[in-house]
Design a protein around this motif. Structure first.
Motif, short mmCIF file in Angstrom:
data_model
loop_
_atom_site.label_atom_id
_atom_site.label_comp_id
_atom_site.label_asym_id
_atom_site.label_seq_id
_atom_site.Cartn_x
_atom_site.Cartn_y
_atom_site.Cartn_z
N VAL A 18 0.85 -1.38 0.02
CA VAL A 18 -0.01 0.08 -0.15
C VAL A 18 0.91 1.18 -0.07
N LYS A 21 2.48 1.60 -3.48
CA LYS A 21 1.57 2.28 -4.64
C LYS A 21 1.11 3.80 -4.28
N LEU A 250 -6.66 1.90 -0.87
CA LEU A 250 -5.65 0.95 -1.22
C LEU A 250 -5.56 -0.21 -0.20
N GLU A 253 -8.24 -2.77 -1.52
CA GLU A 253 -7.57 -3.60 -2.32
C GLU A 253 -6.82 -4.54 -1.98
N TRP A 254 -5.86 -4.18 -1.04
CA TRP A 254 -4.94 -5.08 -0.57
C TRP A 254 -5.64 -6.23 0.20
#
Ligand SMILES: *Cc1c(COP(=O)(O)O)cnc(C)c1O
Length: 361
Positions: A18, A21, A250, A253-254
């Motif tokens: 994270v 990104k 994020l 999404e992880w």
């Protein structure tokens, strides 16, 4: 310098993927030509971020359609007031179970606005267990607007494994166990979590509330403390904590990339078992909590000797295992092992504890 294993109770570790990104997208987000921090909360790019965050919360937590998902500010602590102000409107009374500092603070705050019935408390044994009152101890559905619990007690290291036997609408503070274990949202009227334990950076609070509970608050409630304000405006009544919501997205999404919450729960159970099994076998260290109520997220332990505790915390930090000092009201040590703590971190801690035990026997 390299990254340490950070056992902080919060703000706490974030997944490295994270952070990387976020680093990649720091200067220019997509083709926006600017950072997420710099963009209007009314822009298309940010609207996509907040909508996707909500969609992922709904998907990962299996949130039923008749619940609103909100991204608010003011930390978990502001919810201590928002819950009674918005939900304590009919009976103006609620049941609270006191399992630690956060539940105590929530009850004290609620008492400013409504009547509070403290159904049970584990204060008699320094909050080292979850009280399990039987059904008759709770107020009836007609007597109270809701029953409030703190699901996972960050400071003392206990958690509910069975929900209380109340017939009233259940409200839970899930600040320190949100998305670390499967929670059946439909069993609750409202759930809230400050993000900085398991979900993202400080600054955003996730609130999931059943729609029929979002109505007129008590007279005099400020606009910003009214759930309806934020529910009606899809969390865009005023400027939301945009960057914190982006990082939260994020993290979501992880979580999805790891297979979702049920998969993370298995990993978290394995991580906690490593530590508790060692504590149970150790002659130097011992856990401070009733075995059946042990938290998967926050693991307090002591040697029984304050000087030795301090020595342990210091030497662990030098070995790259940081923030292991217990809460100031409990002393000893506490290892917070949230979603982002890899199993390698827990193994490194257990290995270090074994070494310390051998050296200090
Ligand atoms: C940290 C914590 C809070 C307080 O959160 P703030 O965001 O600092 O207000 C409340 N409840 C629980 C269970 C917590 O762990």
């Amino acid at each position: 310098m390299s990254r340490v294993y950070n056992f902080s109770a919060g703000p706490s570790m974030l997944p490295e993927e994270v952070l990387k990104k976020a680093q990649e997208e720091m200067l220019e987000y997509g083709d926006a030509g600017m950072s997420v921090m710099e963009m209007s909360h009314r822009s298309k790019a940010f609207d996509d971020i907040i909508k996707e965050a909500e969609r992922l919360v709904r998907e990962l937590m299996n949130v039923p359609d008749n619940y609103k998902v909100m991204f608010l500010q003011g930390g978990g602590s502001t919810q201590f007031a928002m819950v009674p102000l918005n939900l304590g409107v009919k009976c103006r009374k609620a049941d609270y179970i006191i399992t630690g500092q956060w539940a105590k603070k929530a009850a004290a705050e609620a008492e400013k606005f409504i009547e509070v019935n403290r159904v049970a408390s584990s204060a008699d044994k320094t909050f080292s267990y979850i009280p399990k009152p039987d059904a008759s101890a709770f107020s009836s559905k007609d007597e109270v607007d809701y029953c409030y619990i703190c699901y996972n007690n960050t400071i003392y290291g206990t958690r509910y494994t069975e929900l209380p036997k109340t017939e009233a609408t259940l409200i839970a503070d899930i600040s320190s166990n949100a998305m670390s274990e499967v929670i059946d949202v439909s069993k609750f009227g409202l759930l809230f979590a400050g993000a900085q334990k398991n979900l993202g950076p400080a600054g955003v609070v996730l609130v999931i509330a059943r729609e029929d509970l979002i109505g007129e608050p008590l007279p005099g409630t400020p606009t910003m403390l009214t759930y309806k304000t934020h529910a009606d405006a899809d969390s865009l009544y005023n400027t939301p904590p945009t960057y914190a919501i982006y990082i939260f997205k994020l993290v979501l999404e992880w979580i999805k990339s790891k297979g979702g919450i049920a998969e993370l729960q298995k990993i978290n159970e394995d991580k906690a078992k490593l530590l508790y099994d060692y504590l149970d076998s150790s002659k130097l260290f011992k856990g401070t909590v009733a075995a059946e109520d042990r938290s998967l997220m926050n693991v307090p332990f002591v040697t029984g000797d304050a000087e030795l505790d301090a020595k342990f915390v210091k030497e662990a930090a030098a070995a790259g295992l940081v923030n292991l000092k217990g809460h100031r009201t409990v002393g000893g040590m506490r290892a917070s092992i949230y979603n982002a703590m890899p199993v390698e971190g827990v193994k490194a801690l257990v290995d270090f504890m074994k070494k310390f035990e051998a050296e200090n026997a």
